[in-house]
Structures are given as C-alpha cells and as structure tokens.
Design a protein around this motif. Sequence first.
Motif, PDB file in Angstrom:
ATOM      1  N   ASP A   1       0.846  -1.199   0.000  1.00  0.00           N
ATOM      2  CA  ASP A   1       0.000   0.000   0.000  1.00  0.00           C
ATOM      3  C   ASP A   1       0.878   1.245   0.000  1.00  0.00           C
ATOM      4  O   ASP A   1       0.967   1.970   0.987  1.00  0.00           O
ATOM      5  CB  ASP A   1      -0.920  -0.024   1.224  1.00  0.00           C
ATOM      6  CG  ASP A   1      -1.969   1.084   1.170  1.00  0.00           C
ATOM      7  OD1 ASP A   1      -2.111   1.704   0.103  1.00  0.00           O
ATOM      8  OD2 ASP A   1      -2.625   1.320   2.196  1.00  0.00           O
ATOM      9  N   LEU A   2       1.541   1.476  -1.133  1.00  0.00           N
ATOM     10  CA  LEU A   2       2.411   2.631  -1.313  1.00  0.00           C
ATOM     11  C   LEU A   2       1.718   3.665  -2.197  1.00  0.00           C
ATOM     12  O   LEU A   2       0.699   3.395  -2.817  1.00  0.00           O
ATOM     13  CB  LEU A   2       3.724   2.223  -1.985  1.00  0.00           C
ATOM     14  CG  LEU A   2       4.616   1.214  -1.277  1.00  0.00           C
ATOM     15  CD1 LEU A   2       5.816   0.895  -2.159  1.00  0.00           C
ATOM     16  CD2 LEU A   2       5.070   1.735   0.069  1.00  0.00           C
ATOM     17  N   LEU A   3       2.339   4.824  -2.286  1.00  0.00           N
ATOM     18  CA  LEU A   3       1.914   5.868  -3.207  1.00  0.00           C
ATOM     19  C   LEU A   3       2.979   6.006  -4.293  1.00  0.00           C
ATOM     20  O   LEU A   3       4.165   6.071  -3.993  1.00  0.00           O
ATOM     21  CB  LEU A   3       1.765   7.194  -2.446  1.00  0.00           C
ATOM     22  CG  LEU A   3       1.591   8.475  -3.266  1.00  0.00           C
ATOM     23  CD1 LEU A   3       0.317   8.429  -4.096  1.00  0.00           C
ATOM     24  CD2 LEU A   3       1.595   9.690  -2.337  1.00  0.00           C
ATOM     25  N   ILE A   4       2.557   6.018  -5.563  1.00  0.00           N
ATOM     26  CA  ILE A   4       3.486   6.238  -6.677  1.00  0.00           C
ATOM     27  C   ILE A   4       3.133   7.581  -7.307  1.00  0.00           C
ATOM     28  O   ILE A   4       1.965   7.844  -7.618  1.00  0.00           O
ATOM     29  CB  ILE A   4       3.401   5.122  -7.728  1.00  0.00           C
ATOM     30  CG1 ILE A   4       3.551   3.744  -7.073  1.00  0.00           C
ATOM     31  CG2 ILE A   4       4.485   5.316  -8.797  1.00  0.00           C
ATOM     32  CD1 ILE A   4       3.359   2.581  -8.045  1.00  0.00           C
ATOM     33  N   VAL A   5       4.143   8.425  -7.485  1.00  0.00           N
ATOM     34  CA  VAL A   5       3.930   9.798  -7.940  1.00  0.00           C
ATOM     35  C   VAL A   5       4.794  10.081  -9.167  1.00  0.00           C
ATOM     36  O   VAL A   5       5.947   9.642  -9.247  1.00  0.00           O
ATOM     37  CB  VAL A   5       4.305  10.795  -6.826  1.00  0.00           C
ATOM     38  CG1 VAL A   5       4.045  12.235  -7.279  1.00  0.00           C
ATOM     39  CG2 VAL A   5       3.555  10.487  -5.540  1.00  0.00           C
ATOM     40  N   THR A   6       4.244  10.830 -10.113  1.00  0.00           N
ATOM     41  CA  THR A   6       5.052  11.308 -11.230  1.00  0.00           C
ATOM     42  C   THR A   6       4.492  12.633 -11.724  1.00  0.00           C
ATOM     43  O   THR A   6       3.343  12.986 -11.425  1.00  0.00           O
ATOM     44  CB  THR A   6       5.121  10.277 -12.374  1.00  0.00           C
ATOM     45  OG1 THR A   6       6.241  10.578 -13.212  1.00  0.00           O
ATOM     46  CG2 THR A   6       3.856  10.266 -13.212  1.00  0.00           C
ATOM     47  N   VAL A   7       5.307  13.358 -12.489  1.00  0.00           N
ATOM     48  CA  VAL A   7       4.873  14.600 -13.122  1.00  0.00           C
ATOM     49  C   VAL A   7       5.058  14.434 -14.621  1.00  0.00           C
ATOM     50  O   VAL A   7       6.141  14.079 -15.093  1.00  0.00           O
ATOM     51  CB  VAL A   7       5.664  15.817 -12.602  1.00  0.00           C
ATOM     52  CG1 VAL A   7       5.183  17.086 -13.305  1.00  0.00           C
ATOM     53  CG2 VAL A   7       5.517  15.953 -11.097  1.00  0.00           C
ATOM     54  N   LEU A   8       3.992  14.683 -15.381  1.00  0.00           N
ATOM     55  CA  LEU A   8       3.973  14.421 -16.822  1.00  0.00           C
ATOM     56  C   LEU A   8       3.808  15.695 -17.632  1.00  0.00           C
ATOM     57  O   LEU A   8       3.024  16.565 -17.268  1.00  0.00           O
ATOM     58  CB  LEU A   8       2.798  13.502 -17.161  1.00  0.00           C
ATOM     59  CG  LEU A   8       2.780  12.130 -16.516  1.00  0.00           C
ATOM     60  CD1 LEU A   8       1.393  11.512 -16.623  1.00  0.00           C
ATOM     61  CD2 LEU A   8       3.823  11.229 -17.159  1.00  0.00           C
ATOM     62  N   GLY A   9       4.551  15.753 -18.716  1.00  0.00           N
ATOM     63  CA  GLY A   9       4.324  16.772 -19.720  1.00  0.00           C
ATOM     64  C   GLY A   9       3.829  16.080 -20.983  1.00  0.00           C
ATOM     65  O   GLY A   9       2.692  15.652 -21.068  1.00  0.00           O
ATOM     66  N   SER A  10       4.723  15.907 -21.964  1.00  0.00           N
ATOM     67  CA  SER A  10       4.379  15.198 -23.196  1.00  0.00           C
ATOM     68  C   SER A  10       4.386  13.685 -23.026  1.00  0.00           C
ATOM     69  O   SER A  10       3.804  12.963 -23.836  1.00  0.00           O
ATOM     70  CB  SER A  10       5.364  15.572 -24.310  1.00  0.00           C
ATOM     71  OG  SER A  10       5.326  16.960 -24.554  1.00  0.00           O
ATOM     72  N   CYS A  11       5.075  13.202 -21.989  1.00  0.00           N
ATOM     73  CA  CYS A  11       5.115  11.770 -21.715  1.00  0.00           C
ATOM     74  C   CYS A  11       3.747  11.267 -21.277  1.00  0.00           C
ATOM     75  O   CYS A  11       2.862  12.050 -20.939  1.00  0.00           O
ATOM     76  CB  CYS A  11       6.128  11.462 -20.612  1.00  0.00           C
ATOM     77  SG  CYS A  11       7.849  11.740 -21.062  1.00  0.00           S
ATOM     78  N   VAL A  12       3.594   9.952 -21.274  1.00  0.00           N
ATOM     79  CA  VAL A  12       2.386   9.330 -20.749  1.00  0.00           C
ATOM     80  C   VAL A  12       2.764   8.367 -19.628  1.00  0.00           C
ATOM     81  O   VAL A  12       3.867   7.833 -19.602  1.00  0.00           O
ATOM     82  CB  VAL A  12       1.577   8.578 -21.833  1.00  0.00           C
ATOM     83  CG1 VAL A  12       0.992   9.528 -22.841  1.00  0.00           C
ATOM     84  CG2 VAL A  12       2.419   7.507 -22.509  1.00  0.00           C
ATOM     85  N   SER A  13       1.833   8.167 -18.715  1.00  0.00           N
ATOM     86  CA  SER A  13       1.966   7.162 -17.668  1.00  0.00           C
ATOM     87  C   SER A  13       0.749   6.265 -17.698  1.00  0.00           C
ATOM     88  O   SER A  13      -0.382   6.742 -17.863  1.00  0.00           O
ATOM     89  CB  SER A  13       2.072   7.796 -16.278  1.00  0.00           C
ATOM     90  OG  SER A  13       3.381   8.210 -16.007  1.00  0.00           O
ATOM     91  N   VAL A  14       0.996   4.980 -17.523  1.00  0.00           N
ATOM     92  CA  VAL A  14      -0.079   4.009 -17.377  1.00  0.00           C
ATOM     93  C   VAL A  14      -0.046   3.510 -15.939  1.00  0.00           C
ATOM     94  O   VAL A  14       0.982   3.013 -15.474  1.00  0.00           O
ATOM     95  CB  VAL A  14       0.083   2.830 -18.351  1.00  0.00           C
ATOM     96  CG1 VAL A  14      -1.031   1.802 -18.143  1.00  0.00           C
ATOM     97  CG2 VAL A  14       0.093   3.322 -19.791  1.00  0.00           C
ATOM     98  N   CYS A  15      -1.146   3.680 -15.230  1.00  0.00           N
ATOM     99  CA  CYS A  15      -1.319   3.118 -13.890  1.00  0.00           C
ATOM    100  C   CYS A  15      -2.029   1.785 -14.083  1.00  0.00           C
ATOM    101  O   CYS A  15      -3.178   1.749 -14.541  1.00  0.00           O
ATOM    102  CB  CYS A  15      -2.161   4.045 -13.015  1.00  0.00           C
ATOM    103  SG  CYS A  15      -1.437   5.677 -12.776  1.00  0.00           S
ATOM    104  N   LEU A  16      -1.344   0.711 -13.773  1.00  0.00           N
ATOM    105  CA  LEU A  16      -1.838  -0.626 -14.061  1.00  0.00           C
ATOM    106  C   LEU A  16      -1.912  -1.424 -12.772  1.00  0.00           C
ATOM    107  O   LEU A  16      -0.986  -1.381 -11.958  1.00  0.00           O
ATOM    108  CB  LEU A  16      -0.872  -1.293 -15.042  1.00  0.00           C
ATOM    109  CG  LEU A  16      -1.369  -2.388 -15.974  1.00  0.00           C
ATOM    110  CD1 LEU A  16      -2.508  -1.890 -16.849  1.00  0.00           C
ATOM    111  CD2 LEU A  16      -0.214  -2.882 -16.843  1.00  0.00           C
TER     112      LEU A  16
END
Length: 202
Positions: free
Chosen positions: A37-52
């Motif tokens: 039960d962690l928290l995953i964080v990112t900051v996106l501009g043109s990139c994409v992130s998939v939360c799976l």
Amino acid sequence: MALDYDSALAPNSYYDQYFEREAVKILPGEYFVTPRDLLIVTVLGSCVSVCLRDRQSGIGGMNHFMLPGNSDEGFGPVSSSARYGVYAMEVLINHLLKLGARRHQLEAKVFGGGCVLRGITANNIGQRNVDFVLDYLHTEGIELLAEDLLDIYPRKVYFFPASGRVLVKKLKNLHNTTLLDRESDYSLRIRKAPVGGAIDLF
C-alpha cells in the motif's frame, strides 16, 4: 527506506507527509511496481503514464515513457517507436506478473500527453504517445477505467495501487523548468539509444 524487493528503476523514495505513507517518485523512462500500500507519484508533460493494477490482488505499478522518433515514422508494427512503447509496457506488465498479478485481471488508467515541449511540438509527440498507449491497451484487451490526456498542461499524478485510486493535479503554472528540462533530455536520450534488454512475453 528498503524498497528493493518490489522496485524497478525508481530509486526516489520518501515519506509523504500529506498522505502519511511511503511514496515513490518516478521520472521519465522509469517505472515502479509493488504489492504494498504505497503511493506512486510522477509529473507528466508530453510523456504518458499508465497506472496498471490487478483488480483482485491490488498489485500495481506505473510507468512514465515517451515514444522516440519523428512524426513521419508513426507507430506501426515495425517502427522503432512502436517497439519502444511495447517494451515500456511489457516491462511494467512482466514485473507485475512476477509479483503475482494475473494478466486477465489487469485494469488501467492513463494520463499525460500534454503539448508542453516547445522544441518537439512539431512532432506532435503528446498525441502520438496517447494514440500508441490507447491502441496498445485495446489490442491487449486491458480494460481502461479512466484517462486524462492531451491538453496544454503538465500533470502531477498520484497513484494508490492497493485501491486503484488516482489523483491528478493540472499544473497551470510551472515555477521552474525542471519538468521541461527532464523531458527534453529524455527525448534526446531515447532517440540515440536503441531499445535493449530481454523481455518475456506472456
């Protein structure tokens, strides 16, 4: 903080005071998977992130990637852009499976693809990233539960894999150039470096 057993390419761990839990920050080209039960964080501009995540077990992860190449190449089955995107997705999926997730139970939420990098706007990289990831999820039969894509703003994404909850904050005022510098540097790196590493396809 000892997170080695469930981490992959994301060494930036910290304790988030606001959410009162361990957190991991991922940067361009990184990903992270966990059964906890962690928290995953990112900051996106043109990139994409998939939360799976596996909807039954709560095992989940997030990636942060961008397609290399130019707009003329596209992302057909033989393009290097497609190979890179498939690699980024399969690495995330394979690490989830190694932790016990089941592929048929995976569900996704996707974010990013903003038009924020002035130097590569002509390549429409945000749109290409979005088109690729939506096509990939559809082809692989992975259910898409939510999306927040395109637009002109960077996003900060908070993913809680255990519950599947995602919070997204649009950053309408950037206080420095760190995000743009990271994505610009990342874009240059992936154009020069071939896709490498072994992948086990399931």
